[in-house]
Every structure is written in C-alpha cells, then in structure tokens.
Design a protein around this motif. Structure first.
Motif: not given
Lengths: 730, 448
Positions: A378, A382-383, A509, A592
């Motif tokens: 990802p 996902v942060k 991620g 991302g």
C-alpha cells in the motif's frame, strides 16, 4: 390299477391347478390394488423436463447487464451420440431395434438390412449437422464431431463420478436425454433447420436459452464473469445431487467466474417436469412448473463504471510503462461498491473466439481481475492508519513531535531515509513535525519511529482491524485477501524472525504487507467515517454490522486534517497534481507508491528437435513452470534442455523512470463536504471514498493526481451534487 | 358301422364345449389386442388369421375323425421319421448360423420355424403330437418296462427327437415332452420307484446342465427368481454369493431388463382384480406394453379383461378337458387308445399349466403357448390334431370283453405266456402277446 394311476394323474393336475389358482388369488385378489397402481404407472411415458430461465444480473440503476435469452438448440438423443464413433455391431443392432418403430428408411429399397439402412441414415444425419454448423455466420473452433466426442466423455465421467458416490454403476439420467450439438439458433434459423433435419427422428429442435450481454459490457467483464460447462467435479460436489429438479446435468452450464459464480445458487432456478401418458396428453397433477432463477442486483453503478473505465484506460495508455490499473469507488455509509474497474478488460461477447489470444497476452494480462485479485504494497496510503494506531495505543499524542532530518539512523544515513524529491537526488527533510504535518508531508522518519514503538504485533492487529488479510465481503472467487504480515505468518512463510526493520517497513506500507485495491478502498472509507464494515457487491447480500474504531473525534479530526493537507496544502505531497477545486467538496486523500517488481512475460529455452537440430524457442508465459508446460504440450517430440530456461522478456521492459525501482502508484481518498469559509466541515460524513492504482505509474502523484481529480469530477457529474448513487440521473 | 356309445358322448361334449369357450376367449382377446396397436412386426389382422387357422384345423379334425386314430397310429413310425426330418433344417440352420436362404428364418436367435410360401410352420409343434402317437404305439403291448432295464430303452429312443429340439434351441418343448414320457410310462405301468429314480438322476443333473444351456435360457430362470425383491436386494448386496445364478447388474436392471415381461404380465393380470376391466378395456389392452400379449402371454390379457373369474374359467376349461380325456382313457380298452388319450391329456394339460404358471411368474418363461387360446397356426393345428385323435378314440370304442389292458398286479414282473394269464372273463383269450398285437385272439371288435 390303470384307473388308479389315472386318478393319480388327475390329482397331479388338480394340484397344479390349485397352485395356479392360489397364485392368481394372490395377484388378482389380495394384491389387486397394488397391481392396478402399477398398471396406471406403466402408462406414463418418461417425464419431460422443463428448463428454467437463469436469473439476470442488473446494476444498481436497474439496467439489465446479462440475461437469458431464448434461443433454439439442435439436440440429438444420447444413444445416437454415443454410437456415432462405434464400430461394434452389437451397439448398432440395439440402436436399430430401439429406433425401429420411428425410423422410416428414406428409400424403400430392397437392398440391405434395416440395420445397414439405419446406420447409413445416422451417418447422413451427422454429415447434415456438420454442414449446417459450417454454414452458420459465427465460426466456432470446434465441429460437431468434437462436440459429440466431448459430450460422450463428459457423460461418461459423470457416470463414473455418480457410480463412485453411489457405490454401484447404473445408467445416469443424461444417457436417456438429448444433448445440444448446435446451440443458440435464432428463430428463423430454427425454421430452416427444422425443415432440413426433420427426416431424422433422433434430431430435435428444442427451445433453450443462452446468456446474452446487453450493451457494451467490457467495463464489467471481470465482475460479471462467465459460464462454463458442468464438469464431473461439479456433479460430485453438487449439494443438490439427489434432487432431480435442481441437480446439475452434464449438458448444462454453470457460472465459473465473477458474479455468475458467486451468485450461482441464486441465479439458478429449478426445472419443471411434466409426465405424459402414452397418448401424449399431460397427466394432471403431475405437471410441475419450472421455477426460474432469481435476479441479482449489483451495487455497481453502471454509468459510473463505464465512465471510470474509459478514464482509466486513457490514463494507462498515456503511461508507457503501465500494464494496467484499477479504480474502486465505495459508498461510505453502506459500503456498497459503486464501481470496480479493472483495466485492461475484454469483451465477453467475443470471449470464446479471443480466448487464446487473451490468455497468451502475458504482458497486459487482460483476464486478470486486478481490482480484487492482485495485491500490492500500500505504500504511504496506510500512514493515516499507522498514526491512528499510534494514537489509540498512546504511542503518540496529538502533540507529539518528531524531527525529520531525512534519515533515521545517524550511523547509517543511507538506510532508513525519507522520500526522494523528484528529479533530484535530495532526500526530503521535514524538520520538526507533528502528526498532521507528518501526514501532509508523508514523512517516513516519523513513521519509522512510530512503527518501532508500536512493533509488528500491534501494527498487524491494526491491519486486521481494517480487514487486511481477510475477505473484503464482496464474495468473489477471484478475490485475494492480501497479506497481513504477522509474526507467525513471517516465520511460516518467509522464515523470518521479526526485527525492528520489519516494523519500520510496515509503518510506511512496504515490506511483506500487501493489499488489494478493494481492501484499500474500504480502508479509505474507514478513514472517511471512522467505522469498519465489510463491503457489499450484491444488493441481495445481507448488510453486515459496522464496527466503530476506538478513536476520539479530535484524533479523527487531526488525521483527516493531515489527509486534507496532502491535497489541499501547498506543502502537501499531492498538491501540485491533485488539488481539486470545487465549491462544495474537497478532495481528501493520500498518495502512495509501492515498490514494483517486473514480471516475466516470455521465457527462452533451448531444445533438440526430432531431427537432432538444436534450436531456441521463445515461449510467452508468466512463470517458468507455465513456460515449460506450454512448450512440452506444443512440442511433445522435442527434448528440452532444462538448464537453459531463462527469462527472455519482462514487463516493464525499460528502466525505471524514478531511479532505483519501478513503482506502482496509488491514490486513495474521499470527497469531503466543505462548510462555510471553504474549510472542510468535519461534522458531515463523506458519502464517497475511492482508490485508484496505476501499475508502474511511478512514485508520487504525477500520474495518479490528475487521475484522482478526474475521478472526483466524474463522480460529481454522474452521481450529482449530492453524490447520491440512487438519484435518477444519467 | 360305428355306434358311438352313449357313455362317451358326455366327455366328448365336454371337450367340445371347453374348447369352444377357449377358442372364443382367445379370438376375442386377439381381436382387441389387434385393434389397439398392431402387434409389432406381425402386423394387423391376427384375429382374422386365427379364425382361418381354426377353420383349417377343423378340416384336419374332420379328416382325422373320419380316418380314425388307428389309421394314424399304423403309420406312426413313418410320421415320426417325417417329423424328425422336418427338425433337421432348423438344426442345420442353427449349426451353420445361416437361415438357409429364408427357408429357416431366425427370430431372436432361434431357428424354429420353416417358412413355406404363405405360412410358417413350427416342426416342434407337430413333433409333440407325433411323439405322443409314437409313444402310445410303441408302449401299447410291451410290459417289460416293469423292470428298470426295460424302461431304459424307451428313454433312450425317445431322447433323440428331444435332443434335436433342444438344439434348436427349444428347451420348453423338451421340458414338456419329458413329463409326457414319464406320465405315459407311469400310466402304462412302470414302477413308480423306477421312474422316481430316473427323475432323481435327472434333477441331480440340473446343476451340471446349468452351464450347458444357452445363456438366454439361464436368464429366463434368473428372471423369474429375481421376482422376489428381497432376493434382488441380496444379490445387489452380496453379488459373490449368487454369481452362478445372477449378476448384480441383472438384479439392478431386472424390472427393465430380463424381468420386464414378467413385471408387465403380473401388472396386467393383477390389475384385473376379481372381475377385470371388461372385454377390450384396460391399459394393457389399449397399449402395447406387454410383449407377446397375443400369444405366449395371452393369459395375462385374459386376466386383465375378465379378472380372477376369467382366469379360473380358463383353468377349469382345461381341467374339464383333462377330466374328459381321462374318462375316455379309462373307458377305452384299446391299449394304444388308452395311452394316446393319456398322452394327449398330459400334453394339453401340461402345456396349459406351464403357460399359466409362466404368465403368473411361477415358472420361467418358456415360449409355450396356451392351447386353443394363443395366436399361432402350428399351435392351433397341433391342438386340434390332439382333439381329433381324442374324439376319435372316444368314438371308436371297441366293445370287448377282454381284460382291460395295463392291469398289472404286483407280482407281474415276467411276461406271461398267454395261456397262463388269468382272464377276467373266462373263456376268452385276451389280446396279450409278448411281441405283437392280437394274432390269434378272437376279440370281438366292433370296427373295421
């Protein structure tokens, strides 16, 4: 004495007579009713089964996407199919006997026995069928003889399967039925066929149905899926195998992919049956009507799907290195999937003809349902989740600050670094930032430290909380559940022991963490309204309960503010490309990039052919095993040099644009309503979240940013200013 | 000339009456099974054909009665040779697997008929009658079959035609003639224990013969045994126990395979109930569900139409013929006449019993027709020939004061010199002679 012996004789006859009378009494007096019932039953000819119509698949707006369409099939009795390639005179004798009464020889000739006349007639009928098939407008890869053979093989394997299940061998229903040799005739074709083939009593024209796609369903091809013939395994695993109204038959089709597969039990109906007596009239009380299959309504918004498919196709085409992409649009409150786009796609109407070329396109892989089957790391998307987890676990607070100097470890400044500024070799150093800043600027260092503090286990719990490593709820067979790289998973699958390095990677991620576009879309929706719920693809699915994340309102506000900044603040990573200007909505999201590894598209191998000449072959395939298999099936006589197999070409062919590695590009986000003053009104729950992926799209938002803006514009255009998927529009 | 005594008018009338009833039932049944669906390859107009055969046979009956049974008997050996000769073409056809240019057509693998222009003859039917005639003629004066040794010769001689018929293959006719042989010997005086001994040997040989008979004949036995549902279940569950008798597959497919005819025969008969569906009515009349319903299985259709009472009526008719025939036999002093009457009665009666048993599932299917009822020219003809002979015996009753033939006492094991014989009526020399017929007897015979 003679008289005495005569009397003995008479007595013997009398005894025999009494025995017969007793037997007659048993049959005609005691069990008369039983035999009367049996006599009545004998009047019944074999039952005729009435076919059912398979349910249609509709989209959310009520458009019919696929439905059963009536057509005609040319069918042949199984006994004739089974005999056509046989030379056994016994078989032909029996066949002649059973068709004797209905068969009229074409010429009342003296020569030849009835058996040879019959055999000639059967051969003539096959030639007629073959000629008919060849004269049809749509060419087919197989001919009627192939079909006869495959029907025979299929019925035999069904028989073996059933025999294994029952414990004894007995004829199966398919052996008394007629099987379609030529399917899908239009009504006018049917009339012509009837005239030509009516002289052969074992050839019939039966009403039937075939699956028909309405309009151009290329954007929906993967979702809808297709049908295939019932196989012996289907019969073996059929839950309705003992119910003659619902059981699979060898000449039927069943869904094998997509919604056709996942909603098979709903789409499939039940047969009807009428029993006819020897005069041909229906026995009352013995006719059971067919129950047609039920329709399936998708949550997909077909006009939206079409638009987004076109958009993504154009985008992908504009990126030389890209092999495809996916867009998933989710309705946040209900988690209905409004669009599930996977590019490239194919035209299911011509699937049969194009199958070979589709399968062999190892570069673009058009049959792959990227949106649900492919998993990617990802990356920075996902942060926000990591920050949430940090906040929930009190590893950080809203006031926590970190110093980002561009690298994590002083003694290893070349490892654990922040991201590289595009076009330079400079690493970004954010300086002193808080959570919001870390999100807006997508700071790796902040995340590394947070990941270390949380550890792999807590990170993986969080991943599980939002559905990574679990089914998303759409129920498709093609779905991949992603990878949730827990400690046990890592030790089992990768033989790794967990270190801090893993946690750092997961926190940004990367690493073994992987999810599919649908899972990321659901994650975006979770960011949008703070609740987790499985997705829904079919409206008839029961809605699942939602689960509220244990995050406070302030914490959510911070996270979302960070995401808002990504797109709308000048120092946001996506500001340059994705800043969406609209009076009512703001685009809130996160970019991302996932490290991408090129995949093989063809293999080279050396072999010796049957003449002893050493040659090299180039075989298109995705894996080495596939390549070797393909080669050996096409060249059975050649001797392969197993050591010489190597990758010949891969995709993408060139060097990465951004330096070290290829990357897949993500953008995920949602449309947030603005309040007064042009600032987001966080009290209003967003309605739509989406995710876009462009394979090999490079890092950063150069490609996905403009795409995200277009998506937002399309959403507003198609769904209306209220973003209501069910409004009557377009 | 002839003075038919009043005593035997009654049996004669009984026979005529019974046969008429049977003929009527047969014609009626054949007619209705004709009009609803033609009987397969035989085509329509079976009833008309049956009627013609009856008329033709009546002519033959008249001829026989006119000639007298003695005239027929005198030429028995010639007839026997002729009948045996007629059995040879089917044998050749069977051994060479051909049909001799249409002369001996095969039906279901059996070569039993000879095709003459316009008519099909079945030699084995005539063999039956000739067999009885020959036996009657051969046995009439011998008395050495009181001993076992003397019994064996008739057995051996009469085994030859049985063998020929068996090869056709026609196990049914052979099985019919064996009881006839036994009964005639029994009634002629052979000792019961000797006959029982031979019978036991024969029965003991059945398991060995089981493998020698044709497959389809084994199947028929198997088919009737598999009637029992519990046996079928047993065979399905434990096929190895019954492997000589039936295969698992036969048990599974019985009702559609070997047992099909029997299933429908019982359905037809049973569904008739007490009174039946009425003439020409009922599913088994209206639809051709029962194979051979106009010949071998006509009894089932009779039961279907007229129920239990109909079947019992048919049975009683045959019993009446039997009784009447026995009465004639007992009243006739002529030894050959006696034996002939008994033989004929046994022939007709056994055939009837076998057919009725077969239709109701007591006996394996044999291909025996029901005399006078079933459709079939040869069957009718041979039946009427028997009838003619019987009536002829009834009419030509020689008045004699001689001892009744075949009266033995227990001590009679050695042929007596005529002079030693005790005469019932003193003063009159009986017709006894060790070798030949009345040579110096002065029996008064009231017939030319």
């Amino acid at each position: 004495m003679f008289d005495r012996r005569l009397r003995v004789l008479v007595a013997a006859f009398a005894l025999a007579g009494i025995a017969i009378i007793l037997r007659l009494g048993q049959l005609q007096v005691v069990r008369a009713n039983y035999y009367r019932d049996r006599a009545a039953q004998s009047l019944v000819q074999k039952a005729e089964w009435l076919p059912f119509v398979r349910g249609s698949i509709l989209d959310r707006t009520g458009h019919v996407l696929v439905s059963d369409e009536p057509c005609w099939d040319i069918t042949v009795d199984y006994s004739v199919i089974a005999a056509f390639s046989s030379d056994d005179p016994q078989v032909w004798r029996e066949l002649t006997r059973s068709w004797r009464r209905r068969f009229r020889p074409p010429t009342p000739s003296e020569g030849g026995t009835i058996e040879s006349l019959f055999r000639d007639a059967v051969h003539a009928s096959w030639i007629e069928l073959d000629a008919w098939e060849r004269s049809r407008p749509r060419p087919s890869p197989d001919d009627v003889y192939d079909r006869a053979r495959s029907i025979q093989a299929r019925v035999q394997s069904v028989r073996e399967t059933v025999a294994a299940r029952r414990g004894f061998d007995a004829p199966v229903a398919e052996e008394t039925q007629r099987h379609a040799i030529i399917a899908g005739l239009a009504p006018d074709e049917q009339i012509a066929a009837r005239e030509r083939l009516s002289q052969f009593p074992w050839i019939h024209l039966e009403p039937s149905s075939q699956r028909r796609f309405h309009g151009d369903v290329t954007p929906l091809a993967h979702i809808l899926g297709g049908m295939g013939r019932v196989t012996a395994e289907d019969v073996a695993r059929d839950p309705h195998v003992d119910d003659p109204f619902a059981a699979y038959r060898a000449d039927e089709s069943r869904g094998i992919s997509g919604i056709e597969w996942s909603a098979e039990s709903r789409l499939r109906g039940r047969r009807g049956r009428i029993t006819v007596d020897l005069d041909g009239s229906v026995i009352p009380g013995e006719d059971i009507a067919a129950e047609h299959g039920q329709d399936v309504t998708l949550t997909i918004h077909a006009p939206l799907q079409d638009r987004l498919h076109k958009l993504l196709t154009d985008t992908v085409r504009g990126v030389a290195a890209s092999s495809g992409g996916a867009i998933v649009v989710v309705d946040v409150p209900t988690r209905d999937v409004l669009a599930l786009v996977s590019v490239p796609s194919y035209d299911p109407v011509h699937f049969d003809e194009l199958y070979a070329s589709l399968r062999d396109d190892t570069q673009r892989l058009p049959l792959r349902f990227r949106a649900v089957s492919n998993r990617y790391a990802p990356g920075s998307t996902v942060k926000p989740l990591i920050c949430l987890v940090g906040l929930i676990n009190h590893a950080i607070t809203l006031d926590s600050r970190e110093e980002c100097r561009g690298f994590l470890l002083d003694d290893q400044p070349d490892r654990w670094r922040c991201w590289q500024v595009h076009g330079t070799s400079i690493r970004k150093a954010h300086g002193d930032i808080d959570v919001v800043g870390a999100l807006t600027g997508s700071c790796n260092i902040f995340m590394y430290r947070l990941g270390e503090r949380l550890g792999v286990d807590r990170l993986c719990d969080a991943f599980d909380m939002v559905g990574i490593g679990r089914a998303s709820g759409i129920g498709l067979k093609e779905e991949d559940v992603g990878i949730n790289p827990t400690t046990s998973w890592l030790s089992t699958n990768k033989n790794l022991t967990v270190t801090a390095g893993n946690a750092r990677l997961f926190a940004i991620g990367q690493g073994e963490l992987a999810l599919t576009p649908v899972q990321l879309a659901n994650l975006m929706a979770t960011y949008a309204n703070g609740k987790y719920r499985p997705l829904r693809l079919v409206q008839q699915q029961d809605p699942q309960p939602e689960w509220v994340l244990p995050v406070s309102r302030e914490q959510w506000r911070a996270i979302r503010r960070g995401m808002y900044g990504v797109v709308n603040d000048p120092d946001g990573t996506a500001y340059e490309h994705a800043h969406f200007i609209h009076d009512r909505y703001a685009l809130v999201g996160k970019t991302g990039s996932a490290t991408a590894y090129p995949w093989p598209t063809a293999y080279r191998m050396s072999f010796t052919d049957e003449f002893g000449v050493r040659l090299t072959a180039l075989v298109p395939a995705g894996t080495q095993n596939q390549a070797v298999e393909r080669f050996t099936s096409e060249h059975p006589d050649a001797v392969l040099d197993a050591d010489s197999v190597e990758v010949a070409t891969k995709w993408p062919p060139g060097e990465p644009l951004d330096g070290e590695n290829h990357s897949h590009a993500w953008f995920g986000g949602f449309l947030q309503e603005l309040g007064g003053g042009g600032e987001p009104d966080w009290s209003r729950e967003p309605r739509i979240a989406f995710v876009a992926l462009v394979e090999f799209g490079g890092s950063g938002s150069r490609i996905t940013g403009p795409l995200a803006k277009e998506i937002a514009a399309t959403l507003l255009h198609v769904l209306g200013p209220e973003l209501q998927p069910d409004a009557q529009r377009d | 000339m002839m003075n038919p005594t009043r005593d035997l008018t009654k049996p004669g009338c009984v026979i005529a009456g019974a046969v008429s009833i049977l003929l009527a039932i047969g014609l009626a049944t054949i007619y209705v099974t004709d009009t609803h669906y033609a009987a397969g390859h035989d085509g329509p107009a079976n009833a008309a054909r049956q009627f013609v055969y009856i008329l033709a046979s009546l002519v033959v009956v008249a001829i026989i009665i006119r000639l007298g049974y003695h005239a027929v008997l005198r030429h028995t050996y010639l007839l026997f040779a002729l009948a045996t000769l007629f059995l040879v073409p089917p044998l050749i056809a069977k051994l060479t697997h051909s049909n001799l240019g249409g002369f001996v057509p095969s039906r279901n693998g059996a070569h039993r008929w000879i095709q003459l222009p316009g008519v099909q003859l079945q030699p084995s039917e005539f063999m039956k009658v000739v067999y009885v005639l020959t036996l009657a003629w051969y046995l009439r004066y011998r008395n050495n079959y009181r001993r076992l040794g003397g019994l064996l010769l008739p057995f051996l001689i009469f085994a030859i035609p049985l063998g020929l018929i068996l090869i056709e293959p026609d196990l049914g006719t052979v099985l019919l003639l064996i009881p006839v042989l036994f009964v005639m010997l029994f009634v002629a005086g052979a000792r019961l224990r000797h006959l029982a001994l031979i019978a036991t040997i024969g029965i003991a040989a059945v398991p060995f013969a089981w493998d020698r008979i044709e497959a389809y004949q084994r199947l028929r036995v198997t088919a009737v045994l598999l009637q029992s549902e519990s046996l079928r279940r047993d065979v399905i569950a434990h096929p190895d126990r019954y492997h000589r008798l039936a295969t698992r597959r036969q048990a599974l497919e019985w009702s559609a395979g070997t047992g099909y005819q029997l299933v429908h025969s019982k359905n037809a008969m049973g569904s008739g109930g007490m009174l039946g569906y009425g003439w020409g009515r009922g599913p088994y009349v209206e639809y051709p569900l029962l194979p051979d319903r106009h010949n071998d299985f006509v009894f089932a259709v009779v039961g279907h139409q007229w129920g239990f009472f109909g079947c019992v009526t048919v049975l009683l008719c045959y019993f009446a013929i039997t009784l009447a025939g026995v009465r004639i036999a007992s009243a006739t002093p002529d030894p050959s006449g006696r034996l002939l009457a008994v033989g004929i009665v046994t022939l007709i009666g056994t055939q009837a019993v076998v057919n009725m048993g077969m239709s109701s599932g007591l006996i394996p299917t044999t291909g025996m027709t029901l005399p006078f009822v079933s459709h079939g020219g040869s069957s009718l003809l041979s039946g009427f020939m028997c009838l003619g002979l019987l009536i002829s015996i009834a009419r030509h009753r020689p008045f004699t004061l001689a001892a009744q033939p075949f009266e033995f006492t227990e001590r009679d094991t050695v042929p007596h010199h005529p002079a030693d014989q005790k005469a019932v009526v003193p003063g009159v020399i009986g017709p006894w002679s060790p070798a030949r017929g009345p040579r110096n007897g002065t029996s008064v015979v009231l017939e030319p």
